[in-house]
Design a protein around this motif. Structure first.
Motif, PDB file in Angstrom:
ATOM      1  N   GLY A   1      38.219  11.543  13.075  1.00 11.72           N
ATOM      2  CA  GLY A   1      39.069  12.631  13.544  1.00 11.72           C
ATOM      3  C   GLY A   1      39.948  13.186  12.438  1.00 11.72           C
ATOM      4  N   ASN A   2      40.510  12.296  11.630  1.00 15.24           N
ATOM      5  CA  ASN A   2      41.377  12.724  10.521  1.00 15.24           C
ATOM      6  C   ASN A   2      40.610  13.549   9.498  1.00 15.24           C
TER       7      ASN A   2
ATOM      8  N   LEU B   1      39.234  19.060   7.471  1.00 17.93           N
ATOM      9  CA  LEU B   1      38.211  20.071   7.182  1.00 17.93           C
ATOM     10  C   LEU B   1      38.333  21.306   8.078  1.00 17.93           C
ATOM     11  N   GLY B   2      39.305  21.296   8.982  1.00 15.74           N
ATOM     12  CA  GLY B   2      39.514  22.441   9.865  1.00 15.74           C
ATOM     13  C   GLY B   2      38.525  22.519  11.015  1.00 15.74           C
ATOM     14  N   ARG B   3      37.820  21.429  11.288  1.00 19.44           N
ATOM     15  CA  ARG B   3      36.844  21.395  12.381  1.00 19.44           C
ATOM     16  C   ARG B   3      37.537  20.787  13.605  1.00 19.44           C
ATOM     17  N   TYR B   4      38.402  21.580  14.217  1.00 19.52           N
ATOM     18  CA  TYR B   4      39.359  21.074  15.192  1.00 19.52           C
ATOM     19  C   TYR B   4      38.717  20.591  16.492  1.00 19.52           C
ATOM     20  N   ASN B   5      37.722  21.320  16.994  1.00 18.09           N
ATOM     21  CA  ASN B   5      37.068  20.885  18.237  1.00 18.09           C
ATOM     22  C   ASN B   5      36.369  19.541  18.055  1.00 18.09           C
ATOM     23  N   GLU B   6      35.717  19.381  16.910  1.00 19.59           N
ATOM     24  CA  GLU B   6      35.050  18.111  16.633  1.00 19.59           C
ATOM     25  C   GLU B   6      36.056  16.985  16.434  1.00 19.59           C
ATOM     26  N   SER B   7      37.174  17.312  15.769  1.00 19.81           N
ATOM     27  CA  SER B   7      38.197  16.283  15.554  1.00 19.81           C
ATOM     28  C   SER B   7      38.806  15.848  16.892  1.00 19.81           C
TER      29      SER B   7
ATOM     30  N   ALA C   1      45.230  18.118  16.609  1.00 18.18           N
ATOM     31  CA  ALA C   1      44.028  18.926  16.873  1.00 18.18           C
ATOM     32  C   ALA C   1      44.297  19.947  17.970  1.00 18.18           C
ATOM     33  N   LEU C   2      44.955  19.511  19.030  1.00 13.78           N
ATOM     34  CA  LEU C   2      45.288  20.422  20.131  1.00 13.78           C
ATOM     35  C   LEU C   2      46.218  21.536  19.663  1.00 13.78           C
ATOM     36  N   GLU C   3      47.181  21.166  18.811  1.00 15.22           N
ATOM     37  CA  GLU C   3      48.114  22.166  18.284  1.00 15.22           C
ATOM     38  C   GLU C   3      47.360  23.209  17.454  1.00 15.22           C
TER      39      GLU C   3
ATOM     40  N   GLY D   1      45.765  25.762  19.474  1.00 15.85           N
ATOM     41  CA  GLY D   1      46.665  26.591  20.266  1.00 15.85           C
ATOM     42  C   GLY D   1      46.930  26.073  21.665  1.00 15.85           C
ATOM     43  N   ARG D   2      46.568  24.814  21.922  1.00 15.55           N
ATOM     44  CA  ARG D   2      46.783  24.222  23.252  1.00 15.55           C
ATOM     45  C   ARG D   2      48.097  23.418  23.212  1.00 15.55           C
ATOM     46  N   HIS D   3      49.208  24.157  23.175  1.00 14.63           N
ATOM     47  CA  HIS D   3      50.510  23.579  22.835  1.00 14.63           C
ATOM     48  C   HIS D   3      51.033  22.580  23.865  1.00 14.63           C
ATOM     49  N   GLU D   4      50.894  22.881  25.142  1.00  9.83           N
ATOM     50  CA  GLU D   4      51.419  21.970  26.166  1.00  9.83           C
ATOM     51  C   GLU D   4      50.671  20.634  26.145  1.00  9.83           C
ATOM     52  N   GLU D   5      49.351  20.699  25.977  1.00  7.86           N
ATOM     53  CA  GLU D   5      48.563  19.467  25.871  1.00  7.86           C
ATOM     54  C   GLU D   5      48.940  18.697  24.605  1.00  7.86           C
TER      55      GLU D   5
END
Length: 402
Positions: free
Chosen positions: A267-268, A273-279, A303-305, A308-312
């Motif tokens: 995940g790190n 690498l900017g692959r947020y969904n995979e992370s 990753a959620l941040e 843009g999924r700020h509340e999660e």
């Protein structure tokens, strides 16, 4: 209807009684090893330290000379903040052990408990004895022809000095380890990490990581460490290439051995690498394996941040902060956990709390370049621009160019 209800109630009572009786039989049939394994499992999970202590007590009831059980009891007590009792448990462990390396490890834990009790003179005396043990081990192997164990002895001393925040001396110990055995990747990685993260000697750190990679070009630890140093020094394009190599290395390890649990590491790397969904997927996998893993939860928040999924993200961050004092306690002399906490507070907009965490980290290691930069960001957010600029300048002076 009443009759049916009474029959159902009786059946429930009988079932519950059978469950209790079965549980008692199972508990009675558990061996010394069974209770010890149970204690270690409970100790690995956040917040179950009282149960862990009881499991180790069961081992001690069966065998009062089980040193490992006394060690586990000490760790459980320490994590519950019962430091006086922890010291007594560690003392009992030391009475039962004669192995130098194991003894030194127990003494380190005892020293941390003494520091938590603010008994600094006693802690310092214990730390002094630990280094003396390391020197004795080195001396024993120096007088033999076993170079592998001599190199390991120098590595052992380096690790001890790191725990005591004596980084320059640790480097000297790792130097000796690499001189005795220049083909051991672990020695070069230990030296590289200390040079880069603890001492901000980035060029030397890169040299050490490169030496490790000459020995094993696919070593994941060296690749990840090298990428981090390249990032810190502003060499972002090169860092991305090395992060990609590190990810391939970890994926190959997982393909060969599916039991390897490197979800957080993966995940790190994906996050870098900017692959947020995979992370996020990797962090979720790690959380499924250990719902109380602070590193997985905080990584998930990042990753959620980024998505843009700020509340999660806020929920994940707050879950990761639970019991964080335990993480700090178990790494009493290390700045790392304080940096993580500061980053989380900053992400949550709690800038004053972030500053306190960063200052704690800098008190432990004033040369931690990245922390000065992060402190500057927190100060900027509070409108304290002059102090922020001073912090940014300090980071730059130390070599940070992220």
């Amino acid at each position: 209807m009443t009759k049916i209800f009474k029959i159902g109630t009786r059946l429930s009572i009988v079932f519950l009684t059978l469950v209790i009786l079965c549980s008692c039989v199972v508990a009675q049939n558990m061996t010394e090893d069974d209770w010890y394994r149970k204690g270690r499992e409970l100790l690995a999970g956040m917040g179950r330290y009282d149960e862990a202590e009881k499991a180790f007590d069961k081992v001690i009831e069966l065998n009062s000379s089980n040193a490992l059980a006394w060690d586990g009891k000490g760790a459980s007590l320490s994590r519950m903040g019962k430091y006086e009792e922890a010291v007594k448990a560690y003392d009992r462990t030391l009475e039962l052990m004669s192995d130098d390396v194991f003894t030194a490890g127990i003494m380190q834990k005892k020293a941390k408990s003494l520091e938590n009790l603010r008994r600094m003179d006693e802690a310092a005396e214990v730390n002094k004895e630990i280094v003396e043990i390391a020197d004795k081990v080195i001396n024993d192997w120096t007088n033999s022809s076993d170079l592998a164990n001599l190199a390991n002895a120098w590595q052992f001393k380096g690790d001890i000095l790191i725990e005591q925040r004596r980084y320059e001396e640790a480097i000297l110990a790792y130097d000796n380890a690499t001189k005795v055995d220049p083909t051991n990747v672990l020695f070069w990685n230990s030296k590289a990490y200390t040079l880069g993260i603890e001492l901000c000697r980035f060029n030397e750190s890169l040299y050490a990581y490169n030496r490790a990679l000459e020995i094993n070009p696919s070593d994941g630890v060296a690749l990840k460490g090298k990428a981090k140093i390249l990032d810190l020094t502003g060499q972002h394009d090169e860092a991305i290439e090395v992060y990609e190599e590190a990810l391939k290395s970890y994926d190959q390890i997982m393909a060969k051995n599916p039991k390897v649990k490197s979800g957080v590491t993966r995940g790190n790397l994906l996050l870098a690498l900017g692959r947020y969904n995979e992370s996020l997927k990797a962090y979720n996998s790690a959380v499924e394996m250990n719902p109380e893993s602070y590193s997985a939860l905080i990584g998930k928040g990042k990753a959620l941040e980024a998505l843009g999924r700020h509340e999660e993200a806020i929920k994940a961050y707050n879950d990761g902060l639970k019991d964080f004092d335990i993480v700090e306690e178990t790494r009493l002399g290390r700045a790392g956990p304080r940096v993580i906490k500061g980053d989380v507070f900053r992400a949550l907009g709690r800038y004053e709390d972030a500053l306190l965490a960063y200052d704690e980290a800098l008190e432990l290691n004033p040369r931690y370049a990245g922390v000065w930069y992060y402190k500057g960001l927190a100060l900027n957010a509070l409108g304290r621009s002059s102090e922020a600029n001073d912090a940014f300048d300090k980071a730059k002076t130390l070599g940070y160019n992220g």
